[in-house]
Write an enzyme that holds these catalytic residues in place. Sequence first.
Site, PDB file in Angstrom:
ATOM      1  N   ILE A 159       0.824  -1.207   0.000  1.00 17.08           N
ATOM      2  CA  ILE A 159       0.000   0.000   0.000  1.00 17.08           C
ATOM      3  C   ILE A 159       0.857   1.256   0.000  1.00 17.08           C
ATOM      4  CG2 ILE A 159      -0.289   0.063   2.519  1.00 17.08           C
ATOM      5  CD1 ILE A 159      -2.829   1.104  -0.213  1.00 17.08           C
TER       6      ILE A 159
ATOM      7  N   GLY B 172      -5.638  -7.011   0.398  1.00 14.87           N
ATOM      8  CA  GLY B 172      -6.171  -6.072   1.384  1.00 14.87           C
ATOM      9  C   GLY B 172      -5.310  -4.833   1.448  1.00 14.87           C
ATOM     10  N   GLU B 173      -5.264  -4.209   2.605  1.00 11.62           N
ATOM     11  CA  GLU B 173      -4.505  -2.981   2.865  1.00 11.62           C
ATOM     12  C   GLU B 173      -5.084  -1.755   2.157  1.00 11.62           C
ATOM     13  OE1 GLU B 173      -0.362  -3.463   1.908  1.00 11.62           O
ATOM     14  OE2 GLU B 173      -0.173  -5.342   3.022  1.00 11.62           O
ATOM     15  N   GLY B 174      -6.082  -1.944   1.286  1.00 15.41           N
ATOM     16  CA  GLY B 174      -6.568  -0.853   0.450  1.00 15.41           C
ATOM     17  C   GLY B 174      -5.879  -0.788  -0.893  1.00 15.41           C
TER      18      GLY B 174
END
EC number: 2.4.2.21
Length: 345
Positions: A92, A310-312
């Site tokens: 990210i 994930g993590e954005g």
Amino acid sequence: MITIVSTENDALSAQLAAAINNKTKPLGSLGMLETLARQIGLIQQTTQAQIIDPALIVFAADHGIVAENVSAYPQSVTWQMVENFLAGGAAINVFARQNHCALHIVDAGVNHDFGRREGLLDRKVAYGTRNFAQETAMSAEQCAQAVQAGMDLAAGIKGNVLGFGEMGIGNTTAAAAIMQAMTKLPAAECVGAGTGLAHEGILHKQKVVQDAVAYHAAIVAKNAPLDILATFGGFEIAMIVGAMLKAAERRMVLLIDGFIITSALMIAARLQPSILDYCVFAHCSDEHGHRQMISHLGGRPVLQMGLRLGEGTGSVLALPLLHAAVNFLREMATFESADVSQQNA
């Protein structure tokens, strides 16, 4: 509680359609970029939409459900990955730098003492949730505290686009339980590999979720979204719910990432259905169940890339397409201005 108004506006919608259709291109030929341009224009209430100072908040927290052996990784990975975020070494961080997206890291409830750290926003509710296989993950008071903390964080964001990221070993199990409680689908349709479980591990995780939802059947039967959140959610998921609600109230574009973020949106949308007008589904995750979640919410993902980190990360990777959507709307020539003939009648 926040009230979110719908972006529906027939007059502006007609103006946006006319502006888009009059660009030097065949009708509909920019596909989903045209859909995004119209959506962002309605959110911002203008035919001159723009992306200003996009930001993403990563919320980290731990989950008591890891005691049921539902993850391929130990709980310590949560705090270790927060350290990685702070050092700038996670995916990210790389993608946020590349796409000029401000990145904020929040300790929502990690089972670790970080002390005072530059770049870390300390909003810790507790050192992880309780094991929802045996009791509710959090109290109603803790849930309310986390939701409010998310609202307050979103209130301080300066730009007009906000994405949401997460880190928390065990949080795909929490998200799957939320999904099953909200949709009443079988656990097998809600549970995936998470951080990389093998087939036997997935079957065990399905049973843990199925049994936990059955154990809390009286709460689930009430269909009260905040009760479901408090029963199965994590502190990071609860903060994301609050941040989403506040961001939509502020008429920001909400970038929706993967499975865990979408589970938070399921809660937020049950509370305020009009929030969906503000949501761009950045991608469809490879995590089992995410496609069903998006379909349940009536969404359409921008990207299909097999992501499940994930993590954005998916949200930030979709940012260039948002820029492209508003830039063509503002900058592309019309048939008249370019002296280009339109299609035959």
